[in-house]
Design an enzyme around this catalytic site. Structure first.
Site, PDB file in Angstrom:
ATOM      1  N   GLU A 101      -5.073  -4.998  10.420  1.00  0.00           N
ATOM      2  CA  GLU A 101      -4.444  -3.548  10.624  1.00  0.00           C
ATOM      3  C   GLU A 101      -4.434  -3.317  12.231  1.00  0.00           C
ATOM      4  O   GLU A 101      -5.074  -2.071  12.074  1.00  0.00           O
ATOM      5  CB  GLU A 101      -4.372  -3.030   9.566  1.00  0.00           C
ATOM      6  CG  GLU A 101      -4.097  -3.579   7.958  1.00  0.00           C
ATOM      7  CD  GLU A 101      -3.543  -2.326   7.382  1.00  0.00           C
ATOM      8  OE1 GLU A 101      -2.539  -2.746   6.895  1.00  0.00           O
ATOM      9  OE2 GLU A 101      -4.070  -1.195   6.990  1.00  0.00           O
ATOM     10  N   GLU A 111      -6.644   4.528   7.602  1.00  0.00           N
ATOM     11  CA  GLU A 111      -6.744   6.041   7.739  1.00  0.00           C
ATOM     12  C   GLU A 111      -7.538   7.242   6.347  1.00  0.00           C
ATOM     13  O   GLU A 111      -8.191   8.832   6.967  1.00  0.00           O
ATOM     14  CB  GLU A 111      -5.481   6.575   6.877  1.00  0.00           C
ATOM     15  CG  GLU A 111      -3.494   6.923   7.412  1.00  0.00           C
ATOM     16  CD  GLU A 111      -2.629   5.765   6.605  1.00  0.00           C
ATOM     17  OE1 GLU A 111      -2.657   5.430   5.325  1.00  0.00           O
ATOM     18  OE2 GLU A 111      -1.599   4.989   7.180  1.00  0.00           O
ATOM     19  N   GLY A 150       3.061   1.880  10.652  1.00  0.00           N
ATOM     20  CA  GLY A 150       3.827   3.081  10.503  1.00  0.00           C
ATOM     21  C   GLY A 150       4.019   3.963  11.752  1.00  0.00           C
ATOM     22  O   GLY A 150       5.177   4.729  12.093  1.00  0.00           O
ATOM     23  N   SER A 156       3.320  -1.784  10.341  1.00  0.00           N
ATOM     24  CA  SER A 156       4.628  -2.403  10.578  1.00  0.00           C
ATOM     25  C   SER A 156       5.479  -3.500  10.472  1.00  0.00           C
ATOM     26  O   SER A 156       6.137  -4.036  10.870  1.00  0.00           O
ATOM     27  CB  SER A 156       5.117  -2.036  12.545  1.00  0.00           C
ATOM     28  OG  SER A 156       5.162  -0.350  11.818  1.00  0.00           O
ATOM     29  N   GLY A 162       2.651  -1.289   4.019  1.00  0.00           N
ATOM     30  CA  GLY A 162       2.456   0.216   3.967  1.00  0.00           C
ATOM     31  C   GLY A 162       4.103   0.617   3.849  1.00  0.00           C
ATOM     32  O   GLY A 162       4.578   0.376   2.536  1.00  0.00           O
ATOM     33  N   GLY A 163       4.848   1.191   4.330  1.00  0.00           N
ATOM     34  CA  GLY A 163       6.214   2.185   4.302  1.00  0.00           C
ATOM     35  C   GLY A 163       7.651   0.532   3.462  1.00  0.00           C
ATOM     36  O   GLY A 163       7.646   1.228   2.446  1.00  0.00           O
ATOM     37  N   HIS A 205      -9.731   1.724   5.164  1.00  0.00           N
ATOM     38  CA  HIS A 205      -8.174   1.437   5.217  1.00  0.00           C
ATOM     39  C   HIS A 205      -8.007   2.714   6.738  1.00  0.00           C
ATOM     40  O   HIS A 205      -9.519   3.208   6.198  1.00  0.00           O
ATOM     41  CB  HIS A 205      -6.462   1.721   4.760  1.00  0.00           C
ATOM     42  CG  HIS A 205      -5.450   1.795   5.226  1.00  0.00           C
ATOM     43  ND1 HIS A 205      -5.215   2.978   5.795  1.00  0.00           N
ATOM     44  CD2 HIS A 205      -4.748   1.603   4.926  1.00  0.00           C
ATOM     45  CE1 HIS A 205      -4.211   2.754   6.573  1.00  0.00           C
ATOM     46  NE2 HIS A 205      -3.286   1.851   5.616  1.00  0.00           N
ATOM     47  N   ASN A 224       1.038  -1.084   0.001  1.00  0.00           N
ATOM     48  CA  ASN A 224      -0.090  -0.107   0.198  1.00  0.00           C
ATOM     49  C   ASN A 224       1.003   1.599   0.084  1.00  0.00           C
ATOM     50  O   ASN A 224       1.393   1.757   0.982  1.00  0.00           O
ATOM     51  CB  ASN A 224      -0.905   0.028   1.162  1.00  0.00           C
ATOM     52  CG  ASN A 224      -1.590   1.294   0.988  1.00  0.00           C
ATOM     53  OD1 ASN A 224      -1.445   2.263   0.633  1.00  0.00           O
ATOM     54  ND2 ASN A 224      -2.522   1.924   2.940  1.00  0.00           N
ATOM     55  N   TRP A 225       0.965   2.039  -1.072  1.00  0.00           N
ATOM     56  CA  TRP A 225       1.960   2.993  -1.849  1.00  0.00           C
ATOM     57  C   TRP A 225       1.600   4.390  -0.382  1.00  0.00           C
ATOM     58  O   TRP A 225       2.346   4.920  -0.681  1.00  0.00           O
ATOM     59  CB  TRP A 225       2.659   3.366  -2.832  1.00  0.00           C
ATOM     60  CG  TRP A 225       2.360   2.260  -3.690  1.00  0.00           C
ATOM     61  CD1 TRP A 225       3.577   1.069  -3.037  1.00  0.00           C
ATOM     62  CD2 TRP A 225       3.549   2.342  -4.697  1.00  0.00           C
ATOM     63  NE1 TRP A 225       4.440   0.296  -3.925  1.00  0.00           N
ATOM     64  CE2 TRP A 225       4.230   1.072  -4.682  1.00  0.00           C
ATOM     65  CE3 TRP A 225       3.138   3.594  -6.111  1.00  0.00           C
ATOM     66  CZ2 TRP A 225       4.411   0.336  -6.493  1.00  0.00           C
ATOM     67  CZ3 TRP A 225       3.529   2.884  -7.392  1.00  0.00           C
ATOM     68  CH2 TRP A 225       4.247   1.966  -7.659  1.00  0.00           C
ATOM     69  N   LYS A 226      -0.101   4.141  -0.448  1.00  0.00           N
ATOM     70  CA  LYS A 226      -0.621   5.553   0.444  1.00  0.00           C
ATOM     71  C   LYS A 226      -0.121   6.136  -0.388  1.00  0.00           C
ATOM     72  O   LYS A 226       0.353   6.441  -1.812  1.00  0.00           O
ATOM     73  CB  LYS A 226       0.428   5.634   2.057  1.00  0.00           C
ATOM     74  CG  LYS A 226       0.575   4.105   2.361  1.00  0.00           C
ATOM     75  CD  LYS A 226       0.392   5.149   3.997  1.00  0.00           C
ATOM     76  CE  LYS A 226       0.212   3.390   4.966  1.00  0.00           C
ATOM     77  NZ  LYS A 226       0.447   3.887   6.127  1.00  0.00           N
TER      78      LYS A 226
HETATM   79  C1  PEP Z   1      -0.291   0.019   6.155  1.00  0.00           C
HETATM   80  O1  PEP Z   1      -1.066   1.562   5.891  1.00  0.00           O
HETATM   81  O2  PEP Z   1      -1.181  -0.320   5.747  1.00  0.00           O
HETATM   82  C2  PEP Z   1       0.846  -0.002   6.653  1.00  0.00           C
HETATM   83  C3  PEP Z   1       0.483  -1.223   7.152  1.00  0.00           C
HETATM   84  O3  PEP Z   1       1.610   1.217   7.044  1.00  0.00           O
HETATM   85  P1  PEP Z   1       3.153   0.371   7.521  1.00  0.00           P
HETATM   86  O4  PEP Z   1       3.948  -1.537   6.789  1.00  0.00           O
HETATM   87  O5  PEP Z   1       3.225   1.553   6.955  1.00  0.00           O
HETATM   88  O6  PEP Z   1       2.401   0.161   9.227  1.00  0.00           O
END
Ligand code: PEP
Length: 728
Positions: free
Chosen positions: A645, A575, A651, A691, A712-713, A573, A486-488
């Site tokens: 999640e 966010e 994050g 994470s 994500g990251g 999500h 998930n590049w956001k």
């Molecule tokens: C996400 O936003 O879906 C996520 C899991 O982010 P991260 O891996 O950066 O915690």
């Protein structure tokens, strides 16, 4: 801009391949020619230790000459092994970061060293290609500059071209390369170098070669006038024209004489040089070569003495060549043996044949054969004249044939391993497709209404009250493992296309045990879906509108997403729930529209920290699922992928423990089973997100109800993302 970046990558990829060939082949060849003659390399290293003033490794080292000899030989083998394996890795694109890093470190050490050698000239050739190719010190320095530049380029761009061997199996050909090199080193050490790059090859007419190498070099004078340089022989120097300015004087050997053909086959009987007599002798001459008395191995004395008796009986010549002829004679006399001992330079003896002692045979100036003493045949079998015995045969030495045999022994297994890799990938893919088809058929057969399935729950589910003990019948056989990025709101279009291509390239080098998806901003979708092979790398949107179409400025509908070729959409999500007010009701609409447009939905659920601290996590997650998804039919559910999640882990660097993740995933599966039945629950992929990194992915994915990750990251970096993919 996109075109520019495509053009750049069109240039970079061939450049990477070219650099791999240049650097890889150079290291491979350099390691190989050293491995073929470890004793020769050890001699060269000893020369270096002296030239560089490394006292504790010089012949007079306080640590003793045995230590220096063992150290030099070990270093020679280690060096050749390192170069050969590194050459393999670079040539075939394995260890794409580590290999160029090691190559660059090597070049950063070697390049200044060779500059010093070029300026100071303490050794006349660096020995980097053993004795196979002799380069001058300046040539070596320029070669090293090219290799340094190519190694830097590879360090930056090696990931742009695929590796021949997949990450999961690259250690096999690497290990094979190491074993191959060590084997040829051992054989060359035990016997004679498999490939002989020295001037004393079996079959060489030493007398003729000596005559050639005795040829005097011609002096050439270089003068310059009006910017033009010209060469003059000594009798052509333009004495009368004072405008010619002297530049340099060089020595040139007559045509056809190469410098490395120079032979120093000089033999002395006390102070009298007798080389000529020996080289002209038409009788057979057996020569025992003893480079140093101290290291002389007397285990083979019996064999040597029977050879001596045989030579004596048949009136053949027999003598010892050693730099310490007097001491050797005295030693022999003490043992009651009287052998003619002549003096020869230690390096020349070591160059003729490896072994202490070694035996060589010569007749009429021609070197018939040479062997380490241990390989001497039992002469007592031959009580006849030498003619007709193997001793009178010139050892056949066909360098091309030996190259071909060695290359075949090395290359054929590499090709075999490559084909195995292809076959395994093919069968794994086939099995996966078969499993999916089987499951789809099964589902179609057992498809009933939600209500009917709900009735089945009581009979189908074997459950404990404890959430972690949900017991599926066919653990992980019915559902897919998935790693989705998930590049956001990251990456420009060009950067995104590069990243997607990087992921695709990396995937092509492996056979992942999971489906891989990248979730990109809308702006990237169409280009990326058209660029990558979506059968191998799924493409997902990160959102879609809750309306079909119309006056909703800035929104992107599910139909629009589907029209790009993307197959998935991430919905719910945290966010979007937190910053854009997406409620369960809105998400319900979005899910329906996505499904209506044939998109698969990656639906995110998860509690915030306060909810977990209040012990409400199960309640919250259950409600999120029920309120946005439980209106779906079992058939629709087929297209739902859940992503748990925990919001406190997104994050933040805080990951749920493997136990926390498993507990919640088991609970989610149980919740789905209660609604749609065990079989549907069993087929639902439930991903973990928050994470997730290469370092914790394995532990998380090892849980029976964790079927992959929403990343994500770490999905913004190819290596990290692949590290997570590889966790399966
Ligand atoms: C996400 O936003 O879906 C996520 C899991 O982010 P991260 O891996 O950066 O915690």
């Amino acid at each position: 801009m996109a075109n520019n970046s495509q053009k750049t990558s069109k240039i970079i990829k061939p450049a990477v391949i070219l650099c791999r060939i240049v650097v890889g082949l150079t290291f491979l060849f350099s390691g190989f020619v050293k491995g073929v003659d470890p004793v020769g390399v050890a001699i060269k290293l000893k020369e270096y230790f002296v030239a560089l003033g490394i006292d504790f490794l010089s012949p007079s080292s306080p640590l003793g000459s045995d230590f220096v000899a063992t150290f030099s030989l070990t270093a020679a083998v280690a060096l050749s092994l390192f170069e050969f394996v590194l050459g393999f890795a670079i040539l075939f694109g394995s260890y794409r970061k580590l290999a160029p890093t090691l190559a660059l470190i090597t070049m950063l050490v070697m390049t200044p060293l060779t500059l010093y050698l070029a300026i100071e000239n303490p050794v006349h050739d660096c020995g980097c290609f053993g004795e196979a190719v002799v380069l001058s010190n300046w040539q070596t320095f320029y070669k090293n500059l090219v290799l340094t530049a190519a190694s830097i380029f590879l360090l930056l761009y090696n990931h742009k071209a695929v590796a021949l061997y997949a990450k999961q199996m690259r250690s096999v050909p690497t290990l094979f390369s190491a074993i191959f090199l060590l084997s040829i080193s051992v054989v060359s050490y035990m016997y004679q170098p498999i490939l002989d790059f020295r001037p004393y090859k079996s079959g060489t007419n030493i007398r003729e070669a000596m005559q050639q190498s005795d040829a005097q070099p011609e002096y050439i004078f270089i003068y310059e006038k009006d910017g033009e340089e010209r060469e003059f022989a000594i009798d052509e120097i333009p004495m009368n024209d004072t405008l010619w300015r002297f530049v340099d004087r060089i020595e040139r050997l007559p045509e056809g004489v190469k410098i490395n053909e120079t032979l120093d086959f000089y033999i002395y009987d006390n102070d009298t040089e007798i080389s000529e007599d020996i080289l002209m002798d038409e009788n057979y001459s057996f020569m025992v070569l003893v480079p140093s008395i101290k290291d002389y191995d007397n285990s083979w004395d019996d064999k040597i003495l029977s050879l001596y008796d045989y030579a004596f009986e048949h009136s053949y010549n027999f003598f010892v060549l050693t730099p310490e002829s007097e001491e050797f004679s005295v030693r022999m006399n003490e043992m009651g043996i009287s052998l003619p001992c002549y003096t020869m330079d230690e390096t020349v003896i070591e160059t003729i044949a490896r072994g202490n002692p070694a035996i060589a045979m010569m007749k009429d100036g021609i070197l018939y054969w040479k062997i380490a003493a241990r390989d001497l045949i039992d002469i007592t079998n031959y009580n006849t004249d030498i003619e007709g015995t193997p001793l009178a045969k010139i050892e056949e030495y066909n360098v091309n044939r030996r190259y071909i045999i060695l290359a075949t022994i090395y290359i054929l297994p590499l090709i075999f391993l490559y084909l195995c890799q292809k076959a395994v990938a093919h069968f794994v893919e086939k099995a996966r497709v078969r499993r999916r088809k089987l499951f789809a058929t099964k589902r179609r057969e057992s498809k009933t209404s939600c209500e009917t399935e709900q009735q089945n729950i009581t009979t189908n589910i074997t459950e404990d009250s404890d959430n972690t003990n949900y017991k599926p019948k066919n653990f992980k056989t019915m559902r897919k493992n998935i790693v989705a990025g998930n590049w956001k709101m990251n990456k420009t279009l060009q950067e995104g296309v590069e990243l997607a291509k990087g992921v695709e390239t990396a995937l092509n080098e492996r056979t992942p045990n999971c489906d891989v998806i990248i979730g990109t901003p809308f702006i990237h979708l169409a280009t990326i879906a058209a660029t990558v092979d979506t059968k191998k790398l799924g493409v997902s949107a990160e959102n879609c509108a809750d309306k079909v179409s119309g006056a909703y400025t800035g929104e992107v509908s599910a139909a629009m997403v589907a029209s790009t070729g993307a197959e998935y959409v991430i919905l719910g999500h945290s966010e979007r729930r937190a910053y854009y007010g997406e409620t369960a009701e809105i998400l319900k609409e979005k899910v329906l529209l996505a499904l209506a447009n044939n998109l698969k939905v990656i639906f995110c659920i998860g509690e915030v920290l306060e909810e977990r601290e209040a012990g409400k996590e199960f309640e919250v997650v259950k409600a999120q699922i029920e309120e946005s998804l439980f209106n779906l039919t079992a058939e629709d559910w087929n297209k739902i992928i859940l992503a748990y999640e925990p919001v406190w882990a997104i994050g933040t660097g805080k990951t749920a423990t493997a136990e926390q993740a498993q507990e919640m995933h088991a609970f989610i599966r149980k919740t789905v089973a209660e609604k749609y039945g065990e079989e549907v629950a069993e087929a639902t992929s439930i991903l973990y997100g928050g994470s997730c990194k290469p370092s914790n992915a394995k532990e998380l994915f090892a849980n029976k109800d964790v079927d992959g990750g929403l990343i994500g990251g770490a999905s913004l970096d190819v290596e990290q993302f692949m590290g997570i993919v590889d966790a399966f």
